[in-house]
Design an enzyme around this catalytic site. Structure first.
Site, PDB file in Angstrom:
ATOM      1  N   ASN A 150       0.929  -1.127  -0.174  1.00  0.00           N
ATOM      2  CA  ASN A 150      -0.170   0.101  -0.057  1.00  0.00           C
ATOM      3  C   ASN A 150       1.083   1.137   0.128  1.00  0.00           C
ATOM      4  O   ASN A 150       0.319   2.447  -0.340  1.00  0.00           O
ATOM      5  CB  ASN A 150      -0.901  -0.030   1.091  1.00  0.00           C
ATOM      6  CG  ASN A 150      -1.445   1.190   1.603  1.00  0.00           C
ATOM      7  OD1 ASN A 150      -2.417   1.700   0.944  1.00  0.00           O
ATOM      8  ND2 ASN A 150      -1.029   2.083   2.432  1.00  0.00           N
ATOM      9  N   TYR A 175       3.323  10.623 -10.467  1.00  0.00           N
ATOM     10  CA  TYR A 175       2.435   9.645  -9.729  1.00  0.00           C
ATOM     11  C   TYR A 175       1.486   8.655 -10.596  1.00  0.00           C
ATOM     12  O   TYR A 175       1.543   7.436 -10.575  1.00  0.00           O
ATOM     13  CB  TYR A 175       1.462  10.468  -8.745  1.00  0.00           C
ATOM     14  CG  TYR A 175       0.582   9.625  -7.999  1.00  0.00           C
ATOM     15  CD1 TYR A 175       0.867   9.112  -6.945  1.00  0.00           C
ATOM     16  CD2 TYR A 175      -0.915   9.414  -8.664  1.00  0.00           C
ATOM     17  CE1 TYR A 175      -0.071   8.447  -5.779  1.00  0.00           C
ATOM     18  CE2 TYR A 175      -1.686   8.705  -7.773  1.00  0.00           C
ATOM     19  CZ  TYR A 175      -1.320   8.227  -6.316  1.00  0.00           C
ATOM     20  OH  TYR A 175      -2.321   7.563  -5.618  1.00  0.00           O
TER      21      TYR A 175
HETATM   22  C1  BGC Z   1      -4.533  10.324  -5.064  1.00  0.00           C
HETATM   23  C2  BGC Z   1      -5.545  11.261  -4.307  1.00  0.00           C
HETATM   24  C3  BGC Z   1      -6.384  11.746  -5.438  1.00  0.00           C
HETATM   25  C4  BGC Z   1      -7.201  10.334  -5.842  1.00  0.00           C
HETATM   26  C5  BGC Z   1      -8.124  10.755  -6.953  1.00  0.00           C
HETATM   27  C6  BGC Z   1      -5.505   9.060  -5.529  1.00  0.00           C
HETATM   28  O1  BGC Z   1      -4.569   8.194  -6.142  1.00  0.00           O
HETATM   29  O2  BGC Z   1      -3.561   9.918  -4.220  1.00  0.00           O
HETATM   30  O3  BGC Z   1      -4.690  12.422  -4.001  1.00  0.00           O
HETATM   31  O4  BGC Z   1      -7.502  12.409  -4.649  1.00  0.00           O
HETATM   32  O5  BGC Z   1      -6.365   9.485  -6.589  1.00  0.00           O
HETATM   33  O6  BGC Z   1      -7.742  11.934  -7.849  1.00  0.00           O
END
Ligand code: BGC
Length: 272
Positions: free
Chosen positions: A97, A170
């Site tokens: 996780n 990300y």
């Molecule tokens: C992120 C969050 C975000 C969500 C939807 C997640 O993977 O960590 O910051 O709010 O996705 O966008």
């Protein structure tokens, strides 16, 4: 009220990475409630938070032990699995996780920012999955405990499919998690090792505080969630319990998306 004992997880050993807060914490509590012995992984500076979590789990008779390790560091991950095996004998479930965000306009994103997110979100998945698979193969099947020899649940994100401006590192890391998970599932099914992912939408945790803390931000966020509410860690923990249990014995290589419909392109409702 969820009847956690119905998942048949009692006596199984689970490692949950990034368990000091948010989704990881919720998964650790749920697995302990279901009767697992849980290793709660955290960073060294999160020891206080994890002490409180271990106390909470102990208060309902659950079993949890903390282990400080940075999932992006090979020696620390190896040490964590060795400690789990020496304490509990083996590992049956990995909830991989731990994850971070560090966004920026792309032209300003430093290489360090890129590498740090990749290191935790993708190297961490590789290192933890490899250690788990080695232990599953060493131990072999235990059909009286679980139909599968081992279960890996990768925490991904809706951003494994939804592109995300200003968070390119990300989104790229989560896209990587998806195909790592599917490749491992294909490779390891023959050993009865199941590998799946959970891809949450917006869950109310510290990682996205800016998206929900102020009412105006929450209002904007809810426009992206057809189901009309932000998610809670328990929404994700429920999916993890299912994927960890024999209820999902025929499921491998799949992503469950508890996201309130965020991945359904809600802006197209009545448009396009
Ligand atoms: C992120 C969050 C975000 C969500 C939807 C997640 O993977 O960590 O910051 O709010 O996705 O966008």
């Amino acid at each position: 009220m969820t009847h956690y004992n119905e998942f048949g997880l009692a006596g199984q050993v689970a490692i949950v990475t990034g368990a000091a807060s948010g989704i990881g914490r919720g998964c650790a509590v749920a697995l302990a409630t279901a009767g697992c012995q849980v290793v709660v992984n955290h960073l060294p500076d999160e020891a206080d938070k994890v002490e409180e979590l271990v106390r909470e789990i102990g208060s309902f008779g659950g079993q949890a032990v903390p282990f400080a390790a940075d999932v992006s560091q090979e020696d620390q991950v190896e040490a964590m699995f060795a400690a789990a095996c020496s304490r509990f004998g083996t590992v049956h479930i990995l909830v991989s996780n731990a994850g971070i965000q560090s966004g920026a306009p792309f032209q300003d994103m430093t290489f360090e920012q890129w590498r740090k997110v990749m290191a935790v979100n993708l190297d961490g998945q590789f290192l933890c999955a490899r250690a788990a698979v080695k232990e599953f193969l060493r131990r072999g099947p235990q059909p009286e405990i679980s139909l599968a020899t081992g279960k890996i649940i990768c925490m991904s994100s809706v951003h494994q499919i939804i592109p995300w401006a200003f968070e390119a590192n990300y989104a790229a890391s989560k896209g990587g998690v998806m195909l790592l998970m599917r490749s491992l599932a294909q490779e390891l099914a023959v050993h009865r090792i199941r590998v799946n992912a959970v891809a949450p939408g917006a869950i109310q945790t510290p990682i996205n505080r800016a998206a929900w803390e102020e009412p105006a931000a929450m209002e904007d966020l809810l426009k992206l969630i057809p189901y009309g509410r932000i998610g809670q860690p328990g929404d994700i923990a429920n999916a993890v319990l299912f994927l960890a249990s024999d209820l999902s014995d025929y499921i491998t290589g799949t992503t469950l998306m508890p996201d309130g419909g965020m991945s359904l392109y809600p802006a197209f409702r009545g448009a396009g």
